[in-house]
Motif scaffolding. Structure first.
Motif, PDB file in Angstrom:
ATOM      1  N   SER A 149       0.656  -1.105  -0.092  1.00 33.07           N
ATOM      2  CA  SER A 149      -0.084   0.057  -0.057  1.00 33.07           C
ATOM      3  C   SER A 149       0.898   1.395   0.053  1.00 33.07           C
ATOM      4  CB  SER A 149      -0.953   0.029   1.200  1.00 33.07           C
ATOM      5  OG  SER A 149      -2.081  -1.160   1.106  1.00 33.07           O
ATOM      6  N   LYS A 150       2.097   1.236   0.637  1.00 35.51           N
ATOM      7  CA  LYS A 150       2.752   2.659   0.931  1.00 35.51           C
ATOM      8  C   LYS A 150       3.909   2.583   0.042  1.00 35.51           C
ATOM      9  CE  LYS A 150      -0.086   3.705   4.099  1.00 35.51           C
ATOM     10  NZ  LYS A 150      -1.049   2.742   4.375  1.00 35.51           N
ATOM     11  N   MET A 151       4.155   1.456  -0.781  1.00 35.95           N
ATOM     12  CA  MET A 151       5.334   1.646  -1.751  1.00 35.95           C
ATOM     13  C   MET A 151       4.908   1.385  -3.210  1.00 35.95           C
ATOM     14  SD  MET A 151       7.568  -1.833  -0.901  1.00 35.95           S
ATOM     15  CE  MET A 151       6.759  -3.675  -1.174  1.00 35.95           C
ATOM     16  N   ALA A 152       3.802   1.192  -3.371  1.00 34.16           N
ATOM     17  CA  ALA A 152       3.114   0.894  -4.773  1.00 34.16           C
ATOM     18  C   ALA A 152       1.780   1.422  -5.011  1.00 34.16           C
ATOM     19  CB  ALA A 152       3.378  -0.694  -5.246  1.00 34.16           C
ATOM     20  N   ALA A 153       0.612   0.414  -4.586  1.00 39.56           N
ATOM     21  CA  ALA A 153      -0.791   0.886  -4.627  1.00 39.56           C
ATOM     22  C   ALA A 153      -1.642   0.121  -3.662  1.00 39.56           C
ATOM     23  CB  ALA A 153      -1.074   0.489  -6.030  1.00 39.56           C
ATOM     24  N   ALA A 154      -2.328   0.947  -3.037  1.00 43.55           N
ATOM     25  CA  ALA A 154      -3.172   0.473  -1.914  1.00 43.55           C
ATOM     26  C   ALA A 154      -4.192  -0.436  -2.498  1.00 43.55           C
ATOM     27  CB  ALA A 154      -3.787   1.797  -1.402  1.00 43.55           C
TER      28      ALA A 154
END
Length: 487
Positions: A322-327
């Protein structure tokens, strides 16, 4: 939220009447239930109150709704000429159950964002669309768009993804793990839910940081757990406090977010990491390490997780995309002893028979692709820029009225207001001005703290957003100094 189509030749009031009649016929508003007031419905739909009055009049003429002075407008109990004898009391059911609703402030923020998507969003803990690797993932899926099998998968998760996560943890986080010790979840939230429901019992005490994101999750109270606050400062939690808290409350588990903690953005110091592991081992306490922000370290040298230092197997390590690509992928993972993984996998299978294989396949391919590292570099660069814009805006708009620690990673900036003001009044005033944030009391702090999340807002929105916040703040007190605009 549905809104009438102003380009439709049908009058707005007729569209609203048709929409309400449909929702009533579907049972969303059962006989006898109270409808929103004319004023509130007009605000939600973005129309004049007179338009809603006409729509209600249309429904009233058909006997679908009825209005009484002082009692509001309700769905008629005599609709279709029959009196329902056993209509369930849905209000009682909605207010019942053991799973508690979100905190009122969080529900208010969500409602405001739904009603007005143009609000500048310093509240949502997710990345903006321009920070997600959409093009890269689209290209990866284009090479082999569909998995060969679309049935129920392994209870622990898609095997290629567990293997990819094991390689990722070894390379980027210094954690040695096999696919059998990894459970794929629909994000960190589900990992926490499984832990609170399956590994703990009602009445158990757990230690959380003070303040802490975990304090905002009703799932802990829904599970009947007692939350014990673990004191913290600018270097993170104070491990020496654990012994006394354990003696007093018989703590069963410790929950920490050591890297760029939510909401404060602090890093747990090296000395305290060692001390935490030592005291937890001494007392036989498991540690749940929630680690979503480590790879956002702006220097590109992420701090090692506690799990990489774990020599006795006392840490449950949680991670997420979620916080490094896509939630929206809804892919997370947990590293735990195999017996715990099996227990939680069994519980999760009872909930949903496992996650969809398609987002798991996307995540696995992305982790192993040549796009992953360039994406991390771009993400860190853009987040650092947003942080700098936020800090600059706060220093310009409220130079003597906020105190904060500048985070070196993550997506949150924690502020103390000088002097303190009412959380509720400040939030409502900010919404009127066009901006939302999360009051600090949501995370267990006293009134007068705010969390600004800068991952969701666009870079060009940050300055205007803080200006709106400052205007709202000054509207509540005359003790703030006049802002000196830069020439």
């Amino acid at each position: 939220m549905w809104k009438p189509d102003r380009h439709n030749p049908k009058p707005l009031y007729e569209q609203i009447a048709d929409h309400l009649e449909q929702r009533i016929s579907y049972g969303e508003f059962p006989p006898g239930s109270l409808l929103p007031s004319e004023r509130k419905l007009a605000e939600q739909l973005g129309v004049n109150r007179s338009t809603v009055i006409l729509a209600f009049g249309e429904l009233r003429s058909m006997g679908i709704i009825e209005s009484r002075p002082g009692s509001g407008t309700r769905v008629s109990k005599f609709k279709w000429g029959a009196v329902p004898k056993h209509t369930p009391n849905w209000k009682r059911y909605a207010e019942g159950g053991s799973f508690l609703p979100n905190l009122p402030f969080l529900r208010r923020i969500r409602e405001a964002l739904q009603q007005n998507p143009a609000l500048i969003d310093f509240a949502s803990g997710e990345l903006s669309a321009d920070l997600a690797p959409i093009e890269e993932m689209t290209e990866l899926m284009g090479t082999n768009p569909y998995p060969s099998y679309l049935g129920y998968g392994h209870p622990q998760g898609y095997m290629p993804l567990r293997q990819a996560v094991a390689s990722y943890l070894d390379r980027y986080r210094g954690i040695q793990a096999t696919e059998s010790s990894i459970l794929i979840t629909s994000g960190s939230q589900q990992s926490l839910y499984l832990i609170t429901q399956c590994l703990l019992s009602p009445g158990d005490a757990v230690a959380i940081e003070d303040p802490s994101y975990h304090y905002s999750l009703p799932m802990f109270q829904s599970a009947g757990l007692r939350l014990v606050r673990l004191p913290a400062d600018e270097e993170g939690i104070l491990p020496e406090e654990i012994r006394s808290l354990h003696k007093k409350h018989r703590i069963k588990m410790i929950f920490v977010n050591p890297n760029f903690q939510n909401p404060t953005g602090t890093l747990l110091s090296d000395d305290r990491r060692g001390a935490l592991l030592e005291v937890a081992s001494e007392l036989g306490l498991p540690i749940v390490e929630d680690d979503p922000y480590s790879l956002t370290d702006y220097e590109g040298i992420p701090r090692s997780p506690l799990k990489s230092m774990d020599r006795v197997g006392s840490i449950l390590h949680i991670g997420s995309f979620s916080k490094m690509a896509a939630a929206g992928l809804r892919v997370g993972w947990m590293v735990a002893p195999h017996s715990i993984v099996e227990r939680l996998a069994d519980a999760r299978q009872q909930m949903d028979f496992g996650l969809s294989v398609i987002p798991q396949q996307v995540a696995a391919r992305f982790l192993e692709s040549p796009y992953f590292e360039p994406h991390l570099h771009r993400l860190r660069t853009q987040l650092r820029r947003k942080r700098d814009l936020l800090v600059e805006a706060l220093q310009q708009e409220l130079p003597d009225s906020v105190r904060f620690h500048v985070p070196q990673g993550g997506i949150h900036l924690w502020c103390r207001l000088v002097p303190s003001v009412s959380d509720a009044k400040l939030l409502e005033e900010a919404i009127k001005k066009g901006v939302v944030f999360v009051p600090g009391s949501v995370y267990g702090s006293d009134s007068g703290y705010v969390r600004f999340t800068f991952g969701r807002a666009k870079a060009e929105e940050i300055g205007p957003g803080i200006a709106k916040f400052a205007e709202a703040l000054r509207g509540l007190t005359d003790s703030f100094p006049t802002v000196k605009k830069a020439k």
